[in-house]
Design an enzyme around this catalytic site. Sequence first.
Site, short mmCIF file in Angstrom:
data_model
loop_
_atom_site.label_atom_id
_atom_site.label_comp_id
_atom_site.label_asym_id
_atom_site.label_seq_id
_atom_site.Cartn_x
_atom_site.Cartn_y
_atom_site.Cartn_z
N ALA A 57 0.79 -1.34 0.14
CA ALA A 57 0.53 -0.29 0.24
C ALA A 57 0.39 1.17 0.27
CB ALA A 57 -0.80 0.68 1.19
N ARG A 82 2.34 2.47 -2.64
CA ARG A 82 1.84 3.20 -3.77
C ARG A 82 0.59 2.33 -4.25
NH1 ARG A 82 6.72 1.35 -8.03
NH2 ARG A 82 5.74 -0.31 -9.07
N ASP A 112 7.80 -7.79 4.04
CA ASP A 112 7.95 -8.87 2.79
C ASP A 112 6.36 -9.37 2.98
OD1 ASP A 112 7.69 -10.68 0.77
OD2 ASP A 112 9.29 -10.32 0.56
N VAL A 113 5.55 -9.98 2.23
CA VAL A 113 4.82 -10.51 2.38
C VAL A 113 4.55 -11.90 2.37
CG1 VAL A 113 2.66 -9.10 1.99
CG2 VAL A 113 3.59 -10.29 0.33
N ASN A 121 -3.25 -7.32 -1.65
CA ASN A 121 -2.81 -6.18 -3.26
C ASN A 121 -1.33 -6.68 -3.09
OD1 ASN A 121 -3.56 -3.24 -4.69
ND2 ASN A 121 -1.51 -2.71 -3.67
N TYR A 135 1.87 -14.27 -14.16
CA TYR A 135 1.06 -13.59 -13.27
C TYR A 135 -0.35 -13.86 -13.46
CZ TYR A 135 -1.04 -9.03 -12.47
OH TYR A 135 -2.03 -7.67 -11.89
N ALA A 146 -1.57 -17.35 -13.69
CA ALA A 146 -1.58 -18.41 -13.19
C ALA A 146 -1.56 -17.98 -11.33
CB ALA A 146 -1.03 -19.81 -12.90
N LYS A 193 -3.16 -15.53 -9.92
CA LYS A 193 -4.55 -14.19 -10.13
C LYS A 193 -5.41 -15.45 -10.28
CE LYS A 193 -2.93 -10.25 -9.86
NZ LYS A 193 -2.96 -9.53 -7.24
N ILE A 209 -5.83 -0.91 -15.27
CA ILE A 209 -5.65 0.29 -14.33
C ILE A 209 -4.29 1.48 -14.63
CG2 ILE A 209 -6.29 1.17 -11.38
CD1 ILE A 209 -8.34 -0.44 -12.76
N1 LIG Z 1 -2.59 -1.91 -12.44
C1 LIG Z 1 -3.02 -2.44 -12.85
O1 LIG Z 1 -3.05 -2.43 -14.11
C2 LIG Z 1 -3.83 -3.70 -12.54
C3 LIG Z 1 -4.17 -3.98 -13.24
C4 LIG Z 1 -5.07 -5.24 -12.56
C5 LIG Z 1 -4.67 -5.80 -11.19
N2 LIG Z 1 -3.98 -5.03 -10.20
C6 LIG Z 1 -3.39 -5.46 -9.08
O2 LIG Z 1 -3.44 -4.07 -8.40
C7 LIG Z 1 -2.09 -4.63 -7.03
C8 LIG Z 1 -1.72 -3.34 -7.30
O3 LIG Z 1 -1.50 -3.21 -8.38
P1 LIG Z 1 -0.59 -1.22 -9.03
O4 LIG Z 1 -0.34 -1.52 -10.35
O5 LIG Z 1 -1.36 -0.95 -7.30
O6 LIG Z 1 0.89 -2.08 -8.32
P2 LIG Z 1 2.57 -0.95 -8.15
O7 LIG Z 1 3.86 -1.93 -8.64
O8 LIG Z 1 2.11 0.33 -8.30
O9 LIG Z 1 2.42 -1.34 -6.17
C9 LIG Z 1 2.67 -2.88 -5.58
C10 LIG Z 1 2.47 -2.08 -4.45
O10 LIG Z 1 3.43 -3.45 -3.71
C11 LIG Z 1 4.41 -3.28 -2.97
N3 LIG Z 1 4.84 -5.10 -3.17
C12 LIG Z 1 5.61 -5.49 -3.95
N4 LIG Z 1 5.31 -7.19 -3.28
C13 LIG Z 1 5.70 -6.78 -1.96
C14 LIG Z 1 5.37 -7.68 -1.03
N5 LIG Z 1 6.23 -8.65 -1.01
N6 LIG Z 1 5.53 -7.86 -0.28
C15 LIG Z 1 5.28 -6.09 -0.05
N7 LIG Z 1 4.60 -5.85 -0.54
C16 LIG Z 1 5.32 -5.52 -1.80
C17 LIG Z 1 5.31 -2.59 -3.98
O11 LIG Z 1 6.22 -2.22 -3.42
C18 LIG Z 1 4.78 -1.97 -4.60
O12 LIG Z 1 4.37 -0.25 -3.38
C19 LIG Z 1 -1.62 -5.54 -7.75
O13 LIG Z 1 -1.35 -6.47 -7.33
C20 LIG Z 1 -1.86 -5.98 -9.16
O14 LIG Z 1 -1.34 -7.53 -9.37
C21 LIG Z 1 -3.35 -4.41 -11.54
#
Ligand SMILES: NC(=O)c1ccc[n+]([C@@H]2O[C@H](COP(=O)([O-])OP(=O)(O)OC[C@H]3O[C@@H](n4cnc5c(N)ncnc54)[C@H](O)[C@@H]3O)[C@@H](O)[C@H]2O)c1
Length: 247
Positions: A14, A16, A63-64, A90, A155, A157, A159, A188
Amino acid sequence: MKRLEDKVAIITGAARGIGFSIAEMLSEHGATSIIIDLNHEAVDAAVQQIDDMGNRAIGFTADVTNSDEIASIFKEIHKKFGKIDILINNAGITKDGLLMKMKESDWDAVMNVNLKGTFICTQKVCRYMLKSRSGVIINIASVVGIMGNAGQANYAASKGGIIALTKSSAREFASRNIRVNAIAPGFIQTEMTDKLPQEVIDNYSSAIPLSRMGTAKDVANLCIFLASQEAGYITGQTIQVDGGLIM
Ligand SMILES: NC(=O)c1ccc[n+]([C@@H]2O[C@H](COP(=O)([O-])OP(=O)(O)OC[C@H]3O[C@@H](n4cnc5c(N)ncnc54)[C@H](O)[C@@H]3O)[C@@H](O)[C@H]2O)c1
């Protein structure tokens, strides 16, 4: 009284993007947002931003995929607040490439963060929610987990796995008044999609009936509804926020 007054909500990834927008909006609706992300400075900055708006947030750098770390953070949160009401899984990454050439390390990395991370956080939070006989878990999947995508086998798989995990946990937890749902965002605009070539962005955008990329707030709005009592009869569902991309 605000819609989510006094709720304690954990949001992973969260610092960003979509996760931050969810944390920001949950706090605007009265919740304390607990931000978990990898980078210490980014977590601090996100917490500060919510604080500056007069709302409540605290942060943890973690780290999750590290189950011990997650367990001890959740324990600390529970000790501080006496409850955990909402978990938003997320955190997610991409490591795209054609299946034929995909490195096993790229497969493992994406499955670990996206799917196993969701499993770990769900498992660590459910002991508190089961005991209190209430809770809301929202997993951020993707339309790609429903329709597949060339160049994103790992990715997609992960999701698709999240959608199945959502249904299984919804069935396991329903009798204890814990609802589990997934949101499947389409395309998004965040730093995750900013790194895609313009041609790919243009191709996607032209396929969206509502003719625009989504915003992080489009996703956060659904999250607020699913987290609220108005969604009290909804569990095990995957709801798309995709401008009509797939239907
Ligand atoms: N942007 C899109 O179009 C889109 C579409 C469908 C789904 N999603 C999903 O939405 C979620 C957020 O995407 P976003 O676009 O904001 O991505 P983003 O890359 O802007 O943000 C992801 C955040 O997750 C954090 N992160 C990554 N690995 C981590 C870990 N191991 N432990 C803790 N934090 C971790 C990152 O540091 C980052 O702050 C993701 O699950 C992504 O797959 C995004």
